[in-house]
Design an enzyme around this catalytic site. Structure first.
Site, short mmCIF file in Angstrom:
data_model
loop_
_atom_site.label_atom_id
_atom_site.label_comp_id
_atom_site.label_asym_id
_atom_site.label_seq_id
_atom_site.Cartn_x
_atom_site.Cartn_y
_atom_site.Cartn_z
N ILE A 1 23.10 -78.80 -83.72
CA ILE A 1 23.84 -78.77 -84.97
C ILE A 1 24.19 -77.34 -85.33
CG2 ILE A 1 21.70 -78.69 -86.36
CD1 ILE A 1 23.15 -80.46 -88.45
N CYS A 2 25.32 -77.17 -85.99
CA CYS A 2 25.74 -75.89 -86.55
C CYS A 2 25.76 -74.79 -85.48
CB CYS A 2 24.84 -75.53 -87.73
SG CYS A 2 25.43 -74.14 -88.72
N GLY A 3 25.03 -73.70 -85.69
CA GLY A 3 25.06 -72.57 -84.77
C GLY A 3 24.59 -72.91 -83.38
#
Length: 211
Positions: free
Chosen positions: A107-109
């Site tokens: 998720i995300c980064g």
């Protein structure tokens, strides 16, 4: 048994793994015949890390003690430090897990880290919006596989954007098959909408209710 590893690192985005860690640890909504799971935090270091929220977490194990096979699940949260070289090792393990038909959820980064490591160039995926990966991963060539969706599953790879932790957790729970289908649907609806009546419906799906 599914062996679940949650990668922990400095500046880990606490909220992104909050739903999934709480449910896997408490098992409060598990179905009667849920598969056996084991959960460990894992890191490149044996020393405690500090999350973005200031919590100290001491890893249960280091990367070199991980089991890598089709029953391995590696959960990669967002963080401000994915660009640092010490995290290259977990990305190599992520590729090995995918190759072994295990599951990687990012998720995300962490999706940016996967893109930088060439793992998203031929798999359907999502991230923090169109253009995000192009902006920060100069070797990324997976534009045609990018889907502008909150969460994307491509077989054993699950990716999500920074604001979609709940739906990402739902996808992980579905992959693990630890909830009944109706429990999972109501669990997601309750935490997404907050209607107390949905919680009562959710409780009615649990084994203790005789269903």
């Amino acid at each position: 048994m599914k062996q679940i590893y949650i990668y922990v690192m400095d500046t880990l985005a606490d909220w992104e793994i909050g739903y999934i860690t709480a449910e896997l640890h408490s098992r409060r909504f598990f179905k009667d015949n849920a598969p056996e799971i084991a959960i460990q935090t894992v890191s490149y270091t044996p020393h405690s890390i500090t999350t973005m929220g200031g919590l100290k977490v001491t890893p249960d194990c280091k990367l070199d003690s991980m089991i890598v096979d089709e029953n391995t699940v590696l959960i990669l949260p967002g963080s401000d430090t994915w660009h640092q070289p010490e995290h290259q090792a977990v990305l190599q393990y992520a590729q090995q897990i995918l190759n072994a038909n295990g599951t990687v959820a990012a998720i995300c980064g962490a999706t940016l880290a996967l893109a930088t490591s060439n793992m998203l160039n031929s798999r359907n995926h999502t991230s923090n919006g169109p253009g995000f990966l192009d902006m920060f991963a100069t070797n990324y060539t997976g534009q045609s596989f990018y889907q502008d969706q909150p969460v994307v599953r491509d077989n054993n790879l699950i990716t999500a954007g920074s604001t979609d932790a709940l739906l990402w957790s739902k996808a992980i729970l579905e992959t693990l098959d630890v909830f009944r289908n109706d429990t999972l649907a109501l669990w997601y609806t309750f935490f997404n909408e907050g209607n107390p009546n949905t919680f009562y419906d959710l409780m009615e799906t649990l084994p203790s209710k005789g269903h």
